[in-house]
Design a protein around this motif. Structure first.
Motif, PDB file in Angstrom:
ATOM      1  N   UNK A 181     -22.335 -35.500 -46.239  1.00  0.00           N
ATOM      2  CA  UNK A 181     -21.420 -35.266 -45.664  1.00  0.00           C
ATOM      3  C   UNK A 181     -20.967 -34.054 -44.899  1.00  0.00           C
ATOM      4  N   UNK A 182     -21.246 -33.231 -43.865  1.00  0.00           N
ATOM      5  CA  UNK A 182     -21.180 -31.989 -43.127  1.00  0.00           C
ATOM      6  C   UNK A 182     -20.400 -32.118 -42.183  1.00  0.00           C
ATOM      7  N   UNK A 183     -19.298 -30.849 -42.687  1.00  0.00           N
ATOM      8  CA  UNK A 183     -17.877 -31.039 -42.021  1.00  0.00           C
ATOM      9  C   UNK A 183     -17.434 -29.986 -40.967  1.00  0.00           C
ATOM     10  N   UNK A 184     -16.487 -29.833 -40.419  1.00  0.00           N
ATOM     11  CA  UNK A 184     -15.810 -28.632 -39.577  1.00  0.00           C
ATOM     12  C   UNK A 184     -14.794 -28.970 -38.762  1.00  0.00           C
ATOM     13  N   UNK A 185     -13.784 -27.750 -38.854  1.00  0.00           N
ATOM     14  CA  UNK A 185     -13.164 -28.161 -37.656  1.00  0.00           C
ATOM     15  C   UNK A 185     -13.639 -27.308 -36.615  1.00  0.00           C
ATOM     16  N   UNK A 186     -14.154 -26.619 -36.724  1.00  0.00           N
ATOM     17  CA  UNK A 186     -15.160 -25.975 -35.125  1.00  0.00           C
ATOM     18  C   UNK A 186     -15.840 -26.615 -34.210  1.00  0.00           C
ATOM     19  N   UNK A 187     -15.952 -26.867 -32.934  1.00  0.00           N
ATOM     20  CA  UNK A 187     -16.218 -27.492 -31.965  1.00  0.00           C
ATOM     21  C   UNK A 187     -17.839 -26.812 -32.247  1.00  0.00           C
ATOM     22  N   UNK A 188     -18.830 -27.787 -31.529  1.00  0.00           N
ATOM     23  CA  UNK A 188     -20.205 -27.546 -31.687  1.00  0.00           C
ATOM     24  C   UNK A 188     -20.536 -26.214 -31.065  1.00  0.00           C
ATOM     25  N   UNK A 189     -20.974 -25.291 -31.442  1.00  0.00           N
ATOM     26  CA  UNK A 189     -21.618 -24.067 -30.832  1.00  0.00           C
ATOM     27  C   UNK A 189     -21.011 -22.759 -30.931  1.00  0.00           C
ATOM     28  N   UNK A 190     -19.553 -22.992 -32.308  1.00  0.00           N
ATOM     29  CA  UNK A 190     -18.961 -22.314 -32.340  1.00  0.00           C
ATOM     30  C   UNK A 190     -20.173 -21.003 -33.379  1.00  0.00           C
ATOM     31  N   UNK A 191     -19.287 -19.907 -32.916  1.00  0.00           N
ATOM     32  CA  UNK A 191     -19.989 -18.864 -33.868  1.00  0.00           C
ATOM     33  C   UNK A 191     -19.223 -18.732 -35.070  1.00  0.00           C
ATOM     34  N   UNK A 192     -20.266 -18.213 -35.949  1.00  0.00           N
ATOM     35  CA  UNK A 192     -19.487 -17.982 -38.248  1.00  0.00           C
ATOM     36  C   UNK A 192     -19.135 -17.043 -38.251  1.00  0.00           C
ATOM     37  N   UNK A 193     -17.546 -16.753 -37.103  1.00  0.00           N
ATOM     38  CA  UNK A 193     -17.244 -15.591 -37.456  1.00  0.00           C
ATOM     39  C   UNK A 193     -16.071 -15.406 -38.885  1.00  0.00           C
ATOM     40  N   UNK A 194     -15.985 -13.693 -39.339  1.00  0.00           N
ATOM     41  CA  UNK A 194     -15.860 -13.913 -40.227  1.00  0.00           C
ATOM     42  C   UNK A 194     -14.373 -14.348 -40.953  1.00  0.00           C
ATOM     43  N   UNK A 195     -13.224 -14.724 -39.870  1.00  0.00           N
ATOM     44  CA  UNK A 195     -12.186 -15.076 -39.982  1.00  0.00           C
ATOM     45  C   UNK A 195     -11.865 -16.297 -39.774  1.00  0.00           C
ATOM     46  N   UNK A 196     -12.775 -17.385 -39.450  1.00  0.00           N
ATOM     47  CA  UNK A 196     -12.830 -18.640 -39.161  1.00  0.00           C
ATOM     48  C   UNK A 196     -13.563 -18.956 -41.018  1.00  0.00           C
ATOM     49  N   UNK A 197     -13.606 -18.036 -41.893  1.00  0.00           N
ATOM     50  CA  UNK A 197     -14.128 -18.881 -43.441  1.00  0.00           C
ATOM     51  C   UNK A 197     -12.637 -18.605 -44.502  1.00  0.00           C
ATOM     52  N   UNK A 198     -11.585 -17.849 -44.586  1.00  0.00           N
ATOM     53  CA  UNK A 198     -10.498 -17.926 -45.273  1.00  0.00           C
ATOM     54  C   UNK A 198      -9.876 -19.606 -44.182  1.00  0.00           C
ATOM     55  N   UNK A 199     -10.327 -20.072 -43.138  1.00  0.00           N
ATOM     56  CA  UNK A 199      -9.925 -21.476 -42.696  1.00  0.00           C
ATOM     57  C   UNK A 199     -10.879 -22.285 -43.186  1.00  0.00           C
ATOM     58  N   UNK A 200     -11.940 -22.272 -43.228  1.00  0.00           N
ATOM     59  CA  UNK A 200     -12.740 -23.002 -44.062  1.00  0.00           C
ATOM     60  C   UNK A 200     -12.783 -23.572 -45.284  1.00  0.00           C
ATOM     61  N   UNK A 201     -12.154 -22.405 -46.123  1.00  0.00           N
ATOM     62  CA  UNK A 201     -10.831 -22.284 -47.243  1.00  0.00           C
ATOM     63  C   UNK A 201     -10.306 -23.206 -47.782  1.00  0.00           C
ATOM     64  N   UNK A 202      -9.277 -23.437 -46.811  1.00  0.00           N
ATOM     65  CA  UNK A 202      -8.043 -24.054 -46.788  1.00  0.00           C
ATOM     66  C   UNK A 202      -8.543 -25.945 -46.926  1.00  0.00           C
ATOM     67  N   UNK A 203      -9.400 -26.505 -46.216  1.00  0.00           N
ATOM     68  CA  UNK A 203     -10.281 -27.747 -45.961  1.00  0.00           C
ATOM     69  C   UNK A 203     -10.814 -27.805 -46.762  1.00  0.00           C
ATOM     70  N   UNK A 204     -11.726 -27.017 -47.254  1.00  0.00           N
ATOM     71  CA  UNK A 204     -12.701 -27.321 -48.776  1.00  0.00           C
ATOM     72  C   UNK A 204     -10.993 -27.421 -49.840  1.00  0.00           C
ATOM     73  N   UNK A 205      -9.724 -27.393 -50.096  1.00  0.00           N
ATOM     74  CA  UNK A 205      -9.331 -27.348 -51.058  1.00  0.00           C
ATOM     75  C   UNK A 205      -8.320 -28.863 -49.815  1.00  0.00           C
ATOM     76  N   UNK A 206      -8.436 -28.304 -49.299  1.00  0.00           N
ATOM     77  CA  UNK A 206      -7.617 -30.083 -48.929  1.00  0.00           C
ATOM     78  C   UNK A 206      -8.386 -31.442 -48.796  1.00  0.00           C
TER      79      UNK A 206
END
Length: 378
Positions: A224-249
């Motif tokens: 499963x490949x997942x993201x909370x960011x809508x399609x087309x969203x670029x990989x900005x640096x501030x997204x990755x701490x948010x991504x990390x909370x999803x990994x933990x969650x």
């Protein structure tokens, strides 16, 4: 190591009774990148679609009790709803999907965090069951050889026991954990289920970094490949701490394989501790400067584990979650557990597991018991 809030009882009353309208509202809020995750969650609970469409930015700021940077000339909420309708067409057009916070197939474990995303965008043939309890395996993008081997070994051994892994598809530890999980799932011969979950820090239609595309294709087939960011969203640096909370969650516990003092893996560990999830470190990669952050976690109370059985015991997870152990003789990789690195002294079972994974990825080719590097294929 356990701390923080712990699991919460999820019983929410939504202001918007219409499910179609509520989905559209969740998609619009996901597009509003200037909002914090907790604010999106609050608005989704408190607003109806019709009133949200009539809000001005000033009214929205008053409702959230903070300034929204009005000098940036942000579009009003009605404009974000138009973008949300385009996202809705994306999700119904095939290839991409979305599961919403109130739906039964939304991962139950992710609902327990204090700021779950209203919509989780996904790609993949095998979705994570709502009742699953995966383990996150994370670490630095520049691991030592011992760190790489440990990440692969934990992913492989957990997969043999029917336990999915969660990681971030980044170079280094994350990628090795995904590779190990995919190889172990195939080696064990599990007929279905989700081998691994890759959480992106960009839109679900993009893969970052590009060097992870080969593994991402395998994740789409077996996981499963997942993201909370809508399609087309670029990989900005501030997204990755948010991504990390999803990994933990998404995980019952987090294993930090190898992490220096300023590693993003430590953010994942902190998120897990804040939510009352377990945190452990890999014993094989505690030494050296790249293990500074990992040693700090161990000194703070994170248990050090040497193998998957010990990890599952510390996390209080039963082996395989009701799955039967794989029958002997399916593959050489499945017949033996992967043993501890480093590479030059690796046991035969570990070499077979690693070669099996490389062969499945078409990075090596086997012929009459010998292996050769395969030609690169796009």
């Amino acid at each position: 190591m356990r701390a923080g809030r712990g699991a919460v009882v999820y019983n929410v009353t939504w202001a918007e009774p219409d499910l179609v309208a509520r989905r559209l509202l969740a998609l619009a809020l996901a597009r509003m990148s200037f909002l914090k995750p907790r604010e999106r969650y609050q608005l989704l609970r408190r607003c109806r679609l019709a009133e949200f469409a009539d809000y001005s930015l000033i009214q929205l700021a008053l409702l959230l009790r903070r300034r929204l940077g009005l000098r940036r000339r942000l579009p009003p909420p009605a404009a974000w709803l138009e973008r949300a309708r385009a996202d809705q067409d994306h999700l119904t057009g095939g290839g991409l999907g979305g599961t919403f916070l109130w739906e039964p197939d939304y991962p139950r474990i992710l609902r327990e965090i204090h700021d779950p995303p209203g919509v989780l965008f996904w790609r993949g043939a095998r979705r994570l069951p709502a009742s699953a309890a995966p383990v996150a395996v994370v670490g630095t993008r520049q691991p030592t050889g011992a760190g790489r081997c440990a990440a692969f070994r934990f992913g492989f051994d957990l997969a043999l026991k029917g336990v999915p892994t969660v990681s971030g598809l980044a170079r280094g530890v994350d990628l090795e954990a995904h590779r190990g999980s995919l190889a172990g799932w195939r080696g064990a011969g599990w007929g279905g289920g989700c081998a691994t979950v890759a959480v992106l820090g960009c839109g679900i239609d993009r893969i970052y970094p590009s060097s992870s595309r080969r593994v991402a294709r395998e994740v789409v087939r077996q996981g499963w490949l997942v993201s909370e960011f809508p399609p087309g969203t670029a990989p900005f640096a501030h997204h990755f701490p948010l991504r990390n909370r999803i990994i933990a969650g998404l995980s019952r516990g987090v294993l930090v394989v190898e992490a220096p003092a300023r590693s993003g893996a430590l953010i994942t560990a902190c998120c897990a501790a804040d939510e009352g999830r377990e945190v452990a470190v890999a014993a094989a990669a505690l030494g050296g400067p790249r293990g500074t952050g990992t040693r700090g976690l161990a000194e703070s109370g994170a248990v050090s584990v040497a193998h998957a059985d010990e990890l599952l015991q510390e996390f209080g997870l039963s082996t395989g979650h009701g799955r039967r152990a794989p029958r002997a003789g399916r593959t050489a990789a499945a017949a033996r557990p992967v043993s501890t690195p480093p590479a030059r002294h690796r046991a035969p079972g570990a070499w077979l597991a690693h070669l099996f994974a490389l062969e499945q990825e078409r990075r090596v080719a086997s012929s009459h018991g010998s292996f050769a590097v395969a030609e690169e294929q796009d």
